[in-house]
Design a protein around this motif. Structure first.
Motif, mmCIF file in Angstrom:
data_model
loop_
_atom_site.group_PDB
_atom_site.id
_atom_site.type_symbol
_atom_site.label_atom_id
_atom_site.label_comp_id
_atom_site.label_asym_id
_atom_site.label_seq_id
_atom_site.Cartn_x
_atom_site.Cartn_y
_atom_site.Cartn_z
ATOM 1 N N ASN A 298 -2.913 -2.787 10.197
ATOM 2 C CA ASN A 298 -4.037 -3.262 9.570
ATOM 3 C C ASN A 298 -4.997 -2.002 9.384
ATOM 4 O OD1 ASN A 298 -3.275 -5.804 9.073
ATOM 5 N ND2 ASN A 298 -4.798 -6.758 10.524
ATOM 6 N N TYR B 139 -8.292 -0.407 1.953
ATOM 7 C CA TYR B 139 -7.862 -1.892 1.515
ATOM 8 C C TYR B 139 -8.072 -2.870 2.588
ATOM 9 C CZ TYR B 139 -6.085 0.406 -2.770
ATOM 10 O OH TYR B 139 -5.794 0.951 -4.252
ATOM 11 N N GLN C 80 -0.760 -8.338 5.425
ATOM 12 C CA GLN C 80 -2.124 -7.994 5.006
ATOM 13 C C GLN C 80 -2.328 -8.707 3.624
ATOM 14 O OE1 GLN C 80 0.222 -5.553 5.911
ATOM 15 N NE2 GLN C 80 -0.575 -5.517 7.971
ATOM 16 N N THR D 43 -4.507 -5.826 -1.761
ATOM 17 C CA THR D 43 -4.590 -5.126 -0.791
ATOM 18 C C THR D 43 -3.578 -3.871 -0.938
ATOM 19 O OG1 THR D 43 -2.437 -6.202 0.177
ATOM 20 C CG2 THR D 43 -4.493 -7.104 0.814
ATOM 21 N N CYS D 44 -3.334 -3.360 -2.362
ATOM 22 C CA CYS D 44 -2.482 -2.576 -2.580
ATOM 23 C C CYS D 44 -2.741 -2.001 -4.024
ATOM 24 C CB CYS D 44 -1.050 -2.633 -2.746
ATOM 25 S SG CYS D 44 -0.147 -3.695 -3.644
ATOM 26 N N LEU E 10 1.004 -1.110 -0.003
ATOM 27 C CA LEU E 10 -0.085 -0.056 -0.087
ATOM 28 C C LEU E 10 1.039 1.402 -0.018
ATOM 29 C CD1 LEU E 10 -2.662 1.268 0.358
ATOM 30 C CD2 LEU E 10 -2.494 1.191 2.611
ATOM 31 N N TYR F 283 -4.525 0.352 6.557
ATOM 32 C CA TYR F 283 -4.763 -0.315 5.414
ATOM 33 C C TYR F 283 -6.518 -0.133 5.460
ATOM 34 C CZ TYR F 283 -0.836 -2.790 3.233
ATOM 35 O OH TYR F 283 0.256 -3.087 2.994
#
Length: 312
Positions: free
Chosen positions: A201, A209, A176, A123-124, A96, A204
């Motif tokens: 987390n 995300y 993640q 996640t990114c 991310l 994120y």
């Protein structure tokens, strides 16, 4: 004309003297351009930092008031200038907020990749292609013998493990990604998270995300056999090398970090050999400069059809 001294190493790291700034410096500097928030690229104590907003958030979480005196948070694809060098952040797909750094000076484009990957990652932001005259690429896995497998197939190795699993992974980025992969492909597993991963987390989730379904680890839970997957950072994983009643895996692109030859989980957040070749194809550089690894195999592979320079 490509300037061979546009980037050079000194005692503080990789320096652009024409713009008087450093890329991912090794020591605190006056002006730093940070590609992403991993500790080997983003240190505390710089005076002024240019980076993406998620990178700033991770640095502020990790370093608090020591992160930097001034943060300049710049979105992807929005150009800015430092002493005559035009700079644009391009998504790197590593974690991310990770960014490639596109620098333009005197009509020549230099693309510093930072760490990057081509594999998909929910996640990114995905890696984005741009063309450049010079590609400055990490060469962590610039070896034709290193080809990383499909991460979905790797995570499915955990499906038939009925014991609770202790899964070692770097807390920022890799953890993640693993939570998301397990949530999506192994819904029968219950994911437990080490307390040091929880605030990461949170960053994120703040940026939209969500890693997936997880809960905070509790000691009593792991005494039960309910197909738990307990994700822990490396120092915790190492301290429980003799843990009983659990199956141990460590998720990495490095063979030497695997638990043994049978229990492997090759999930990497870096470009492998084929990915680096694809990157060179897409970026279309006249020259390739390598760093963060051994670029000699790339130099031999291209055999002067493309100039390959080893920065370090």
């Amino acid at each position: 004309m490509i300037l061979q001294d546009f980037l050079c190493f000194d005692d503080k790291g990789l320096c652009c003297r024409y713009g008087d700034f450093y890329l991912d410096p090794l020591q605190p500097v006056k002006t730093a351009v940070i590609s992403h928030a991993h500790a080997d690229h983003a240190i505390a104590g710089n005076n002024e930092v240019y980076c993406t907003e998620p990178t700033a958030a991770f640095m502020q979480l990790r370093y608090a008031k020591m992160a930097a005196k001034v943060f300049n948070m710049v979105p992807y694809r929005q150009s800015f200038s430092i002493k005559g060098v035009s700079i644009t952040f391009i998504s790197a797909g590593h974690m991310l907020g990770s960014a490639q750094v596109l620098m333009e000076y005197r009509g020549v484009k230099y693309l510093y990749t930072g760490d990057y990957k081509l594999q998909s990652d929910a996640t990114c932001e995905p890696l984005e292609w741009v063309t450049a005259d010079v590609l400055i690429t990490e060469s962590t896995f610039a070896n034709p013998d290193i080809l990383h497998p499909n991460p979905v197939e790797e995570i499915k190795k955990l499906a038939d493990v009925k014991l609770n699993i202790m899964l070692g992974a770097y807390g920022m980025g890799k953890s993640q990604r693993l939570i998301r992969l397990i949530t999506d492909h192994l819904p029968q597993k219950t994911i437990l998270i080490h307390h040091r991963i929880m605030p990461l987390n949170g960053v994120y989730e703040r940026f939209g995300y969500s890693p997936g379904k997880y809960q905070l680890y509790g000691r009593k839970l792991m005494k039960e056999q309910k197909e738990y997957v307990y994700i822990v950072p490396p120092f915790t994983f190492d301290s429980y090398s003799r843990a009983t009643g659990v199956k141990r895996f460590f998720a990495s692109g490095w063979k030497n970090l695997q638990v043994n030859n049978q229990d492997t989980l090759f999930i990497s957040d870096h470009a492998d050999w084929n990915d680096i070749l694809e990157t060179i194809k897409q970026v279309k550089p006249c020259e390739v400069w390598t760093l963060h690894g051994d670029g000699s195999r790339l130099k031999n592979y291209f055999n002067n059809t493309i100039v390959v320079k080893l920065l370090g």
